[in-house]
Design a protein around this motif. Structure first.
Motif, PDB file in Angstrom:
ATOM      1  N   GLU A 123       0.841  -1.356  -0.030  1.00  9.45           N
ATOM      2  CA  GLU A 123       0.016   0.040   0.014  1.00  9.45           C
ATOM      3  C   GLU A 123       0.868   1.218  -0.043  1.00  9.45           C
ATOM      4  O   GLU A 123       0.486   2.250  -0.447  1.00  9.45           O
ATOM      5  CB  GLU A 123      -1.029   0.116   1.268  1.00  9.45           C
ATOM      6  N   LEU A 124       1.923   1.253   0.692  1.00  8.88           N
ATOM      7  CA  LEU A 124       2.867   2.493   0.893  1.00  8.88           C
ATOM      8  C   LEU A 124       3.545   2.571  -0.673  1.00  8.88           C
ATOM      9  O   LEU A 124       3.447   3.705  -1.201  1.00  8.88           O
ATOM     10  CB  LEU A 124       3.972   2.211   1.813  1.00  8.88           C
ATOM     11  N   HIS A 125       3.843   1.652  -1.214  1.00  7.20           N
ATOM     12  CA  HIS A 125       4.421   1.593  -2.656  1.00  7.20           C
ATOM     13  C   HIS A 125       3.478   2.305  -3.672  1.00  7.20           C
ATOM     14  O   HIS A 125       3.580   3.424  -4.308  1.00  7.20           O
ATOM     15  CB  HIS A 125       4.700   0.297  -3.220  1.00  7.20           C
ATOM     16  N   THR A 126       2.192   1.991  -3.481  1.00  7.34           N
ATOM     17  CA  THR A 126       0.946   2.396  -4.426  1.00  7.34           C
ATOM     18  C   THR A 126       0.840   4.142  -3.959  1.00  7.34           C
ATOM     19  O   THR A 126       0.906   4.819  -5.013  1.00  7.34           O
ATOM     20  CB  THR A 126      -0.280   1.692  -3.989  1.00  7.34           C
ATOM     21  N   VAL A 127       0.664   4.222  -2.557  1.00  7.92           N
ATOM     22  CA  VAL A 127       0.390   5.674  -2.385  1.00  7.92           C
ATOM     23  C   VAL A 127       1.716   6.458  -2.906  1.00  7.92           C
ATOM     24  O   VAL A 127       1.313   7.750  -3.381  1.00  7.92           O
ATOM     25  CB  VAL A 127       0.225   5.751  -0.794  1.00  7.92           C
ATOM     26  N   VAL A 128       2.783   6.348  -2.684  1.00  5.45           N
ATOM     27  CA  VAL A 128       4.070   6.962  -2.777  1.00  5.45           C
ATOM     28  C   VAL A 128       4.267   7.095  -4.284  1.00  5.45           C
ATOM     29  O   VAL A 128       4.422   8.155  -4.811  1.00  5.45           O
ATOM     30  CB  VAL A 128       5.418   6.348  -2.490  1.00  5.45           C
ATOM     31  N   ASN A 129       3.928   6.116  -5.115  1.00  4.92           N
ATOM     32  CA  ASN A 129       4.017   6.319  -6.820  1.00  4.92           C
ATOM     33  C   ASN A 129       3.059   7.291  -7.287  1.00  4.92           C
ATOM     34  O   ASN A 129       3.077   8.312  -8.184  1.00  4.92           O
ATOM     35  CB  ASN A 129       4.090   5.092  -7.512  1.00  4.92           C
ATOM     36  N   ARG A 130       1.624   6.895  -6.759  1.00  2.00           N
ATOM     37  CA  ARG A 130       0.659   8.032  -7.407  1.00  2.00           C
ATOM     38  C   ARG A 130       0.944   9.295  -6.595  1.00  2.00           C
ATOM     39  O   ARG A 130       0.553  10.229  -7.675  1.00  2.00           O
ATOM     40  CB  ARG A 130      -0.821   7.456  -6.786  1.00  2.00           C
ATOM     41  N   SER A 131       1.521   9.568  -5.572  1.00  2.00           N
ATOM     42  CA  SER A 131       1.720  10.964  -5.121  1.00  2.00           C
ATOM     43  C   SER A 131       2.713  11.378  -6.006  1.00  2.00           C
ATOM     44  O   SER A 131       2.583  12.521  -6.229  1.00  2.00           O
ATOM     45  CB  SER A 131       2.031  10.854  -3.682  1.00  2.00           C
ATOM     46  N   MET A 132       3.795  10.681  -6.374  1.00  2.00           N
ATOM     47  CA  MET A 132       5.087  11.313  -7.136  1.00  2.00           C
ATOM     48  C   MET A 132       4.396  11.652  -8.375  1.00  2.00           C
ATOM     49  O   MET A 132       4.608  12.971  -8.852  1.00  2.00           O
ATOM     50  CB  MET A 132       5.977  10.271  -7.280  1.00  2.00           C
ATOM     51  N   ALA A 133       3.235  11.160  -9.057  1.00  2.00           N
ATOM     52  CA  ALA A 133       2.830  11.225 -10.268  1.00  2.00           C
ATOM     53  C   ALA A 133       2.177  12.839 -10.037  1.00  2.00           C
ATOM     54  O   ALA A 133       1.924  13.558 -11.184  1.00  2.00           O
ATOM     55  CB  ALA A 133       1.899  10.228 -10.829  1.00  2.00           C
ATOM     56  N   ARG A 134       1.317  12.864  -8.873  1.00  2.00           N
ATOM     57  CA  ARG A 134       0.534  13.865  -8.688  1.00  2.00           C
ATOM     58  C   ARG A 134       1.324  15.123  -8.541  1.00  2.00           C
ATOM     59  O   ARG A 134       1.140  16.383  -9.114  1.00  2.00           O
ATOM     60  CB  ARG A 134      -0.249  13.910  -7.648  1.00  2.00           C
TER      61      ARG A 134
END
Length: 509
Positions: free
Chosen positions: A91-102
């Motif tokens: 879940e942390l991987h998912t949140v971090v990568n989407r936040s980087m994209a944002r």
């Protein structure tokens, strides 16, 4: 580069109620990418399509890395995350990568490399903070004690290192470490660490700043230089936060903290915290003005010529125009006094700038407000700091501009320690400042004398018109002698344990 804005705002809300309102501002437009822009996601009726609900958009991974996509996730992609028991590694991987994209979409900059992110407890962070202060040398401790005593914020019976460590341990929500190229998000819940996506977004951006603009190499060797350079570092970071939060409120589903995840701020030293908060308040407004005049290119250009003083972010029209004047302090001390060598490539002097001098003159009113429960007016009124300077929507949280300190042009504080006093750590200092005019210098000197009187100082008539003494039986914690002189556009403050020692620290002849 820790994100302290929201943390210190908690202090503001608790003890200075009414200083922060809701955030708002102009609509954020996505840069051109292979993903749809905000305009493309809004129908003719003005209804915004929620992330993941746009049937016409393909969420397939692109052939090459592109703005708005990172690590398998688009910026507007829906994700399934259960926060109830904290974030697991997936879940942390998912949140971090989407936040980087944002962050890429908000700021218009591409991540060329990832930044590791850990979630740690407040207790673990406090222990790490305490450990980082354990190896401060005796001279380094003397240096910090003298400079914060000169600000009338840490008394002679206190240890500034302990106060600084406590402030950091209790206020930071997250931080990026340039030396480790790593982000740590600090959670209040030690059993189920959670995540604030806004905090994450800023720390990710700090990593991007270091990779793109080499911000870790900027000269931040004094409090003034630290605050000045943070005008662009934290100003840009908090402006990205602001625009990111607008998207969260308008068309993104974002992870936000609960009340239990926010630090209380009850043990923080507000004077020191607000001295350091200035770039988090004035910096975003400085960056917003740059963005509105020339887009992100204008903001990017500032990294080549960052603000040289807090004056330039308190008064953005002075950026690149009104450069600070280097201040020299001749060493006229006797052999009884020496300047402690701090070591570790640290400078052996201090500088606080317009922001620091303002906070020094304002802080007694805050202390009195806390004691009486009513706004006080000692030198600078308590309420002055809370008056919105330029932006009523709280991009600019505090007003650090006041006639007593407007006109600052440079300052330098040189600490001294008694050569034969290793056990008692007897200290003194010389603090010189230059001003735009003789009248500016006089105005500041008069305000500083008011500050001395607040702390119980009395004029020593037989030592000349410029000498003051806070008696030994004073309970202020600052029992010392002071000589305050003005010469044209310069103010010189000399501090020593006794009146007789003033000349030994700095010869006035």
């Amino acid at each position: 580069m820790a994100r302290r804005l929201l943390a210190v705002a908690v202090v503001c809300l608790v003890v200075l109620a009414g200083c922060q309102g809701g955030m708002s501002g102009d609509a954020t437009t996505d840069p051109t990418t292979t993903a749809p822009t905000t305009e493309q996601m809004t129908d003719a009726a003005g209804t915004t399509t929620q992330p993941g609900a746009n049937a016409s958009f393909s969420y397939d991974d692109p052939d090459a890395d592109t703005l708005g996509w990172e690590g398998g996730y688009w910026y507007n992609e829906s994700i399934s995350v259960d926060r109830s028991d904290g974030l697991n590694d997936s879940e942390l991987h998912t949140v971090v990568n989407r936040s980087m994209a944002r962050v890429e979409v908000v700021r218009g900059l591409e991540f060329n490399q990832s930044v590791p992110v850990d979630v740690i407890s407040r207790e673990e962070f406090a222990n790490d903070t305490a450990a980082s202060y354990e190896n401060v040398t005796r001279n380094g401790t003397l240096h910090q004690n003298v400079k914060w005593e000169a600000m009338f914020m840490v008394g002679e019976d206190e240890n500034a290192i302990d106060v600084l460590a406590s402030n950091r341990a209790g206020s930071v929500l997250g931080y990026y470490s340039p030396s480790e190229d790593r982000i740590a998000i600090v959670s209040e819940d030690t059993e189920s660490p959670q995540m604030d996506e806004i905090t994450l977004s800023q720390e990710l951006f700090h990593g991007l700043q270091t990779h793109r603009f080499n911000t870790s190499e900027l000269n931040q060797s004094t409090q003034e230089l630290h605050n000045a350079k943070d005008g662009i570092i934290e100003g840009d970071g908090n402006y990205v936060d602001h625009r990111y939060q607008q998207r969260c409120e308008r068309d993104w589903d974002c992870l936000r903290p609960t009340d239990s995840e926010s630090p209380s701020g009850s043990d923080r030293h507000t004077g020191i915290a607000l001295t350091r908060l200035q770039p988090y308040s004035d910096g975003p407004v400085f960056v917003e003005q740059l963005y509105e005049s020339g887009g992100w290119d204008a903001v990017n250009d500032v990294y080549e010529n960052p603000p040289a003083s807090t004056e330039q972010t308190i008064h953005p029209d002075r950026y690149g125009v009104d450069e600070p004047t280097p201040v020299s302090v001749a060493d006229t001390s006797t052999d009884a006094w020496t300047v402690p060598e701090t070591g570790n490539d640290s400078v052996d002097f201090a500088s606080f700038g317009e922001a620091g001098l303002f906070t020094m003159l304002w802080y007694p009113s805050y202390v009195e407000t806390q004691a009486t429960g009513q706004p006080a007016d000692v030198v600078i009124p308590t309420t002055h700091l809370l008056a919105p300077a330029r932006n009523n929507d709280t991009l600019d949280l505090y007003n650090y501009s006041h006639p007593y300190t407007d006109g600052w042009d440079g300052d330098k504080l040189v600490p001294y320690a008694a050569s034969d006093s290793l056990n008692t750590s007897e200290t003194a200092y010389v603090w010189a400042s230059t001003w735009d005019s003789a009248s500016d210098a006089t105005e500041f000197a008069d305000a500083y004398r008011e500050l001395l009187q607040y702390h119980g100082a009395e004029r020593v008539s037989d030592a000349g018109p410029n000498v003051w003494r806070i008696p030994d039986d004073s309970d202020s914690g600052y029992a010392d002698a002071f000589r305050v002189t003005t010469t044209e556009g310069r103010v010189t403050i000399v501090n020593a344990p006794t009146v007789d020692q003033l000349d030994a620290v700095h010869d006035s002849s």
